[in-house]
Scaffold this active site. Structure first.
Site, PDB file in Angstrom:
ATOM      1  N   PHE A  87       8.883  -5.497   9.446  1.00  0.00           N
ATOM      2  CA  PHE A  87       7.744  -5.880   9.053  1.00  0.00           C
ATOM      3  C   PHE A  87       7.723  -4.855   7.407  1.00  0.00           C
ATOM      4  CE2 PHE A  87       3.261  -4.990   7.811  1.00  0.00           C
ATOM      5  CZ  PHE A  87       2.548  -6.350   8.311  1.00  0.00           C
ATOM      6  N   ASP A 126      12.422   1.055   3.801  1.00  0.00           N
ATOM      7  CA  ASP A 126      11.181   0.914   3.601  1.00  0.00           C
ATOM      8  C   ASP A 126      10.592   1.905   4.657  1.00  0.00           C
ATOM      9  OD1 ASP A 126       8.506   0.255   4.358  1.00  0.00           O
ATOM     10  OD2 ASP A 126       8.853  -1.789   4.563  1.00  0.00           O
ATOM     11  N   LYS A 139       0.888   4.345   3.501  1.00  0.00           N
ATOM     12  CA  LYS A 139       0.303   4.887   4.608  1.00  0.00           C
ATOM     13  C   LYS A 139      -0.007   6.472   4.341  1.00  0.00           C
ATOM     14  CE  LYS A 139       1.841   1.337   7.911  1.00  0.00           C
ATOM     15  NZ  LYS A 139       0.384   0.877   8.634  1.00  0.00           N
TER      16      LYS A 139
HETATM   17  N1  PLP Z   1       6.220  -1.665   5.521  1.00  0.00           N
HETATM   18  C1  PLP Z   1       6.116  -1.127   6.697  1.00  0.00           C
HETATM   19  C2  PLP Z   1       7.219  -0.635   7.338  1.00  0.00           C
HETATM   20  C3  PLP Z   1       4.930  -1.340   7.502  1.00  0.00           C
HETATM   21  O1  PLP Z   1       4.665  -0.693   8.609  1.00  0.00           O
HETATM   22  C4  PLP Z   1       3.724  -1.685   6.565  1.00  0.00           C
HETATM   23  C5  PLP Z   1       2.408  -1.830   7.172  1.00  0.00           C
HETATM   24  O2  PLP Z   1       2.166  -1.795   8.312  1.00  0.00           O
HETATM   25  C6  PLP Z   1       4.008  -2.339   5.319  1.00  0.00           C
HETATM   26  C7  PLP Z   1       5.267  -2.086   4.855  1.00  0.00           C
HETATM   27  C8  PLP Z   1       2.859  -2.803   4.583  1.00  0.00           C
HETATM   28  O3  PLP Z   1       1.721  -1.921   4.204  1.00  0.00           O
HETATM   29  P1  PLP Z   1       0.349  -2.263   3.586  1.00  0.00           P
HETATM   30  O4  PLP Z   1      -0.313  -2.955   4.673  1.00  0.00           O
HETATM   31  O5  PLP Z   1      -0.242  -0.988   3.311  1.00  0.00           O
HETATM   32  O6  PLP Z   1       0.570  -3.307   2.668  1.00  0.00           O
END
Ligand code: PLP
Length: 410
Positions: free
Chosen positions: A155, A240, A269
């Protein structure tokens, strides 16, 4: 049973008598685009590990805005930083320098051992920037290579490009046509990555622990193997760490557990402790943006960066990282006992955990927890995810387990 203690500030949603009462306010839901199913509650205030709704019910929060409020609700450091910066300079436009951004750039880049950073507002925006860096780098150094290897069930965010990059089941069918340039392999399998490398490949993008997939921890050495593959084939490794970064797993960045430094690192986050700020960091090799390549009206604005700096000052302290490890060990021990009794699986690290249920009743259990005064998240039909404040206390962990056990027995 729900606790119905009064909130810390005796917050009242009806402070202004000209505003509609909470029950009437809920009718305004019809004016919101329906992108989520929400219970008929309005969350009004929070403090540490607790949040209160408009009826005065208190919830023990093991979701914390989806792993966002790293120091809990309204921590004093964050509140003070926001107040001070808000009364000094909220934004100056990205065309000008601001002191918080310059200061924080140095602090964060040094902590990560990378060369440069670009600040943005969401995890998705940081990941988009990471992909742009990879494509630009491919054009400059790999004869126009553009393909990024990502993993199944990953994700990375909800933009069109990141929906194509992510391996979330069901997303392949949404919003066609899909952006090309992504290849998916099973998570945790470096041989599968090796098998898909071709001349067009420029990068491998992974979460060190898959969060939304249900806290999937890869085999030991996985990231090191990916690092070696990227070095051998002249590819960029993108980590990520939007969910796993900023102390969540007991080290500042989860990739540090394996002693791996990516070429590109994304954070979000917990970076802002509840305030929308994110970052993409890169080493000298990968940091190839020039003016015009990337930007955004709110990117690096002093208010958000001042908030992030105040959180960073806390989470980069060895003491809080040690506390995350200790609290994580207690959580694991207490949950392991519950798992034995109820036939559940358990996986995670630090303060990021998932319970694996034997059947698809995660929503039902989460809803029973909600009625019992506990917030848990059900990212998949058979999964419950726990991501409390990094400052969660032993007592709060015990309280959570007690409510969860009651919900599991129902
Ligand atoms: N990357 C990871 C690993 C995530 O868990 C998330 C959101 O849950 C995102 C990217 C996307 O972040 P945002 O919701 O702030 O765009």
């Amino acid at each position: 049973m729900t606790s119905s203690l009064s909130s810390p500030s005796n917050f009242s949603l009806n402070a202004d008598p000209s505003e509609p009462p909470p029950q009437a306010l809920l009718l305004e839901e019809a004016q919101l685009m329906r992108v989520a199913a929400r219970p008929p509650r309005i969350m009004v205030c929070g403090s540490g590990s607790y949040i209160w709704d408009h009826t005065g019910v208190r919830y023990l929060d093991f979701v914390q805005g989806w792993a966002v409020n790293s120091l809990g609700h309204s921590p004093p450091e964050l509140t003070a930083a926001l107040l001070e910066q808000a009364s000094t300079l909220v934004t100056a436009s990205p065309a000008f320098h601001n002191a918080p951004q310059l200061r924080f750039a140095g602090e964060l880049v040094r902590a990560a051992g990378l060369a440069q950073v670009h600040f943005a507002n969401s995890g998705a925006e940081a990941n988009e920037a990471a992909l742009k860096l990879a494509r630009k780098w491919g054009r400059l150094h790999r004869g126009g290579g553009y393909e990024v290897i990502t993993t199944e069930n990953s994700f990375h965010g909800r933009t069109l490009a990141l929906m194509a990059a992510s391996g979330k089941p069901g997303w392949d069918e949404l919003f066609p046509p899909k952006m090309p340039g992504f290849v998916k392999v099973p998570f945790g399998d470096s041989a599968a990555v090796a098998a898909r490398i071709r001349p067009e490949t420029v990068a491998v993008m992974v979460e060190p622990i898959q969060g939304e997939a249900g806290v999937v921890v890869p085999p030991d050495g996985y990231l090191r193997e990916l690092r070696a593959l990227c070095d051998a084939h002249d590819l960029l490794l993108i980590c990520d760490e939007v969910q796993t970064g900023m102390g969540r797993t007991g080290t500042l960045f989860a990739s540090q557990h394996q002693g791996v430094k990516p070429d590109i690192l994304t954070l979000g986050k917990g970076l802002g402790g509840g305030v929308p700020v994110s970052a993409v960091l890169a080493n000298e090799r990968a940091s190839c943006f020039v003016p015009g390549d990337q930007g955004g009206t709110y990117n690096g604005n002093p208010l958000m960066i001042a908030a992030a700096r105040s959180v960073f000052a806390v989470v980069s302290e060895p003491a809080i990282l040690a506390r995350v490890v200790a609290a994580g060990a207690r959580l694991q021990e207490r949950l392991s006992a519950a798992c034995l009794e109820h036939g559940l699986g358990l996986r995670g690290r630090g303060l990021l955990w998932a319970l694996v249920l034997p059947d698809a009743r995660a929503e039902r259990v989460a809803s029973a927890c909600f009625s019992g005064g506990l917030l848990l998240n059900a990212p998949r039909p058979n999964l419950l995810r726990l991501m409390p404040s990094l400052r969660v206390s032993d007592l709060e962990i015990d309280e959570m387990v007690a409510i969860l056990e009651r919900a599991l027995r129902n």
